[in-house]
Motif scaffolding. Structure first.
Motif, mmCIF file in Angstrom:
data_model
loop_
_atom_site.group_PDB
_atom_site.id
_atom_site.type_symbol
_atom_site.label_atom_id
_atom_site.label_comp_id
_atom_site.label_asym_id
_atom_site.label_seq_id
_atom_site.Cartn_x
_atom_site.Cartn_y
_atom_site.Cartn_z
ATOM 1 N N GLY A 1 0.813 -1.208 0.000
ATOM 2 C CA GLY A 1 0.000 0.000 0.000
ATOM 3 C C GLY A 1 0.846 1.256 0.000
ATOM 4 O O GLY A 1 0.539 2.217 -0.718
ATOM 5 N N LEU A 2 1.935 1.274 0.767
ATOM 6 C CA LEU A 2 2.788 2.454 0.812
ATOM 7 C C LEU A 2 3.418 2.745 -0.549
ATOM 8 O O LEU A 2 3.537 3.903 -0.951
ATOM 9 C CB LEU A 2 3.877 2.265 1.867
ATOM 10 C CG LEU A 2 3.419 2.353 3.320
ATOM 11 C CD1 LEU A 2 4.544 1.952 4.266
ATOM 12 C CD2 LEU A 2 2.926 3.753 3.653
ATOM 13 N N VAL A 3 3.819 1.699 -1.234
ATOM 14 C CA VAL A 3 4.391 1.899 -2.569
ATOM 15 C C VAL A 3 3.373 2.550 -3.491
ATOM 16 O O VAL A 3 3.681 3.492 -4.227
ATOM 17 C CB VAL A 3 4.862 0.555 -3.163
ATOM 18 C CG1 VAL A 3 5.188 0.714 -4.643
ATOM 19 C CG2 VAL A 3 6.085 0.049 -2.410
ATOM 20 N N HIS A 4 2.141 2.074 -3.433
ATOM 21 C CA HIS A 4 1.133 2.615 -4.347
ATOM 22 C C HIS A 4 0.553 3.936 -3.870
ATOM 23 O O HIS A 4 -0.028 4.672 -4.663
ATOM 24 C CB HIS A 4 0.054 1.568 -4.627
ATOM 25 C CG HIS A 4 0.535 0.554 -5.623
ATOM 26 N ND1 HIS A 4 0.701 0.864 -6.953
ATOM 27 C CD2 HIS A 4 0.936 -0.728 -5.472
ATOM 28 C CE1 HIS A 4 1.158 -0.194 -7.588
ATOM 29 N NE2 HIS A 4 1.317 -1.172 -6.712
ATOM 30 N N PHE A 5 0.719 4.268 -2.619
ATOM 31 C CA PHE A 5 0.421 5.643 -2.198
ATOM 32 C C PHE A 5 1.336 6.594 -2.954
ATOM 33 O O PHE A 5 0.909 7.658 -3.411
ATOM 34 C CB PHE A 5 0.622 5.813 -0.694
ATOM 35 C CG PHE A 5 -0.607 5.543 0.120
ATOM 36 C CD1 PHE A 5 -1.733 6.328 -0.024
ATOM 37 C CD2 PHE A 5 -0.645 4.499 1.021
ATOM 38 C CE1 PHE A 5 -2.871 6.091 0.721
ATOM 39 C CE2 PHE A 5 -1.779 4.253 1.767
ATOM 40 C CZ PHE A 5 -2.896 5.052 1.621
ATOM 41 N N ARG A 6 2.598 6.222 -3.057
ATOM 42 C CA ARG A 6 3.556 7.082 -3.764
ATOM 43 C C ARG A 6 3.252 7.139 -5.257
ATOM 44 O O ARG A 6 3.334 8.203 -5.885
ATOM 45 C CB ARG A 6 4.987 6.561 -3.533
ATOM 46 C CG ARG A 6 6.081 7.393 -4.231
ATOM 47 C CD ARG A 6 6.105 8.794 -3.682
ATOM 48 N NE ARG A 6 7.137 9.623 -4.289
ATOM 49 C CZ ARG A 6 6.981 10.351 -5.387
ATOM 50 N NH1 ARG A 6 5.815 10.332 -6.016
ATOM 51 N NH2 ARG A 6 7.970 11.088 -5.860
ATOM 52 N N ILE A 7 2.894 6.004 -5.843
ATOM 53 C CA ILE A 7 2.621 5.954 -7.281
ATOM 54 C C ILE A 7 1.309 6.650 -7.627
ATOM 55 O O ILE A 7 1.243 7.475 -8.543
ATOM 56 C CB ILE A 7 2.564 4.486 -7.767
ATOM 57 C CG1 ILE A 7 3.933 3.818 -7.596
ATOM 58 C CG2 ILE A 7 2.110 4.420 -9.226
ATOM 59 C CD1 ILE A 7 3.921 2.330 -7.847
ATOM 60 N N ASP A 8 0.241 6.325 -6.892
ATOM 61 C CA ASP A 8 -1.093 6.787 -7.250
ATOM 62 C C ASP A 8 -1.421 8.166 -6.710
ATOM 63 O O ASP A 8 -2.067 8.968 -7.378
ATOM 64 C CB ASP A 8 -2.150 5.794 -6.736
ATOM 65 C CG ASP A 8 -1.977 4.405 -7.330
ATOM 66 O OD1 ASP A 8 -1.354 4.308 -8.397
ATOM 67 O OD2 ASP A 8 -2.451 3.436 -6.716
ATOM 68 N N PHE A 9 -1.017 8.436 -5.481
ATOM 69 C CA PHE A 9 -1.413 9.680 -4.822
ATOM 70 C C PHE A 9 -0.358 10.770 -4.963
ATOM 71 O O PHE A 9 -0.662 11.941 -4.853
ATOM 72 C CB PHE A 9 -1.679 9.449 -3.333
ATOM 73 C CG PHE A 9 -2.735 8.421 -3.056
ATOM 74 C CD1 PHE A 9 -3.590 7.952 -4.036
ATOM 75 C CD2 PHE A 9 -2.868 7.906 -1.778
ATOM 76 C CE1 PHE A 9 -4.552 7.005 -3.763
ATOM 77 C CE2 PHE A 9 -3.828 6.962 -1.486
ATOM 78 C CZ PHE A 9 -4.671 6.507 -2.489
ATOM 79 N N GLY A 10 0.901 10.354 -5.118
ATOM 80 C CA GLY A 10 1.954 11.330 -5.280
ATOM 81 C C GLY A 10 2.722 11.617 -3.999
ATOM 82 O O GLY A 10 2.411 11.142 -2.908
ATOM 83 N N PHE A 11 3.729 12.442 -4.170
ATOM 84 C CA PHE A 11 4.658 12.776 -3.102
ATOM 85 C C PHE A 11 3.954 13.409 -1.902
ATOM 86 O O PHE A 11 4.178 13.036 -0.750
ATOM 87 C CB PHE A 11 5.723 13.719 -3.670
ATOM 88 C CG PHE A 11 6.509 14.466 -2.637
ATOM 89 C CD1 PHE A 11 7.536 13.848 -1.960
ATOM 90 C CD2 PHE A 11 6.221 15.789 -2.350
ATOM 91 C CE1 PHE A 11 8.276 14.533 -1.013
ATOM 92 C CE2 PHE A 11 6.951 16.487 -1.404
ATOM 93 C CZ PHE A 11 7.982 15.850 -0.732
ATOM 94 N N THR A 12 3.060 14.380 -2.162
ATOM 95 C CA THR A 12 2.447 15.150 -1.079
ATOM 96 C C THR A 12 1.653 14.270 -0.139
ATOM 97 O O THR A 12 1.739 14.412 1.089
ATOM 98 C CB THR A 12 1.531 16.251 -1.648
ATOM 99 O OG1 THR A 12 2.299 17.094 -2.506
ATOM 100 C CG2 THR A 12 0.927 17.087 -0.526
ATOM 101 N N TRP A 13 0.889 13.349 -0.692
ATOM 102 C CA TRP A 13 0.026 12.534 0.163
ATOM 103 C C TRP A 13 0.799 11.530 1.006
ATOM 104 O O TRP A 13 0.429 11.243 2.143
ATOM 105 C CB TRP A 13 -1.042 11.833 -0.668
ATOM 106 C CG TRP A 13 -2.144 12.777 -1.017
ATOM 107 C CD1 TRP A 13 -2.346 13.413 -2.202
ATOM 108 C CD2 TRP A 13 -3.162 13.243 -0.141
ATOM 109 N NE1 TRP A 13 -3.431 14.246 -2.118
ATOM 110 C CE2 TRP A 13 -3.954 14.155 -0.861
ATOM 111 C CE3 TRP A 13 -3.484 12.998 1.189
ATOM 112 C CZ2 TRP A 13 -5.044 14.816 -0.303
ATOM 113 C CZ3 TRP A 13 -4.563 13.646 1.742
ATOM 114 C CH2 TRP A 13 -5.329 14.533 1.000
ATOM 115 N N LEU A 14 1.888 11.027 0.448
ATOM 116 C CA LEU A 14 2.703 10.107 1.246
ATOM 117 C C LEU A 14 3.420 10.855 2.361
ATOM 118 O O LEU A 14 3.542 10.343 3.483
ATOM 119 C CB LEU A 14 3.711 9.375 0.356
ATOM 120 C CG LEU A 14 4.466 8.228 1.039
ATOM 121 C CD1 LEU A 14 3.499 7.218 1.635
ATOM 122 C CD2 LEU A 14 5.403 7.541 0.053
#
Length: 263
Positions: free
Chosen positions: A119-132
């Motif tokens: 999930g953390l990997v795809h937070f970075r991919i899908d949501f972008g830098f700001t959201w992670l």
């Protein structure tokens, strides 16, 4: 009183190095963050194994290698390989079959750690830098404010049977810190006001991740998940709250239309 703070210097130094490495990987993104997430996830599953099984380097490393291989197949290159999501069951099932005790405990923790890492990997991919950064900031601020509030104020214990050191003052202090993070992101991003409430709830989810790992350690009669990080114990000790926050955020984002966040 000084004894209450005798671990602060070591914690701060180790925490600073981890922050530099983690934030750097988040900023760079891509394969560098993915590789870091894969490594950390594999090590945390290994730590779960050695807490339950004891010193068993060969079998533990084989399971960690399997986790790394499976997670690599899932995330490297940024593809959503949802059709292979069932592969996350391989290591929990094998580990549970080999163990003579705590089979369900290992199954749940190993599965949860893998899903959270994915999930953390795809937070970075899908949501972008700001959201992670938002998610990580909630966990970090909750821990820091909770630590200082608990040490300074003290008071009634939050859940003494599982985590004797945690106090209500530290727990609530963590919520306040998370709310401040939410206010900052509400002010400087396009997020709606619900980000403030969500920040507090995610803070609590992170605290529950910490409590869950504390329960595992208490059940196994160990102080730390390992001795890899001076002043912090193991990676699971350091990232347990982030795992809880990640799992909860995955659930929220899959069920609700969260402003600025969508799968």
């Amino acid at each position: 009183m000084a004894a209450n703070w005798d671990d602060l210097k070591v914690r701060l130094m180790s925490g600073a190095w981890m922050a530099v490495l983690g934030i750097g990987a988040i900023i760079i993104g891509g394969v560098w963050f993915q590789m870091l997430a894969i490594f950390v996830t594999a090590v945390m599953v290994w730590e779960c194994w050695i807490m339950i099984r004891g010193a068993s380097p060969t079998s533990g490393m084989l399971l960690a290698a399997a986790v790394a291989s499976i997670l690599s197949a899932q995330v490297l290159g940024g593809a959503h390989n949802y059709e292979f999501i069932g592969l996350f069951l391989v290591v929990p099932i094998i580990g549970a079959a080999v163990l003579k005790r705590e089979r369900m405990t290992f199954f749940i923790f190993a599965l949860g750690v893998q899903i959270a890492g994915y999930g953390l990997v795809h937070f970075r991919i899908d949501f972008g830098f700001t959201w992670l950064i938002w998610l990580v900031s909630i966990v970090v601020v909750t821990d820091i404010v909770g630590y200082f509030a608990g040490k300074s104020i003290g008071g009634p214990k939050f859940w003494p049977a599982i985590s004797p050191k945690k106090t209500w003052s530290g727990t609530i202090g963590g919520w306040i810190g998370a709310a401040i993070v939410g206010i900052i992101f509400f002010t400087f991003t396009n997020a709606g006001w619900t980000i403030i409430l969500l920040s507090i709830v995610i803070s609590f989810a992170g605290q529950m991740g910490d409590i869950a790992e504390s329960a595992l350690k208490r059940r196994q009669g160990v102080k730390d998940s390992s001795t890899l990080i001076p002043g912090h114990g193991g990676l699971l000790d350091r990232f347990d709250a982030l795992l809880g926050a990640s799992l909860f955020m995955l659930l929220v984002a899959s069920l609700f239309d969260v402003s600025g966040v969508a799968f």
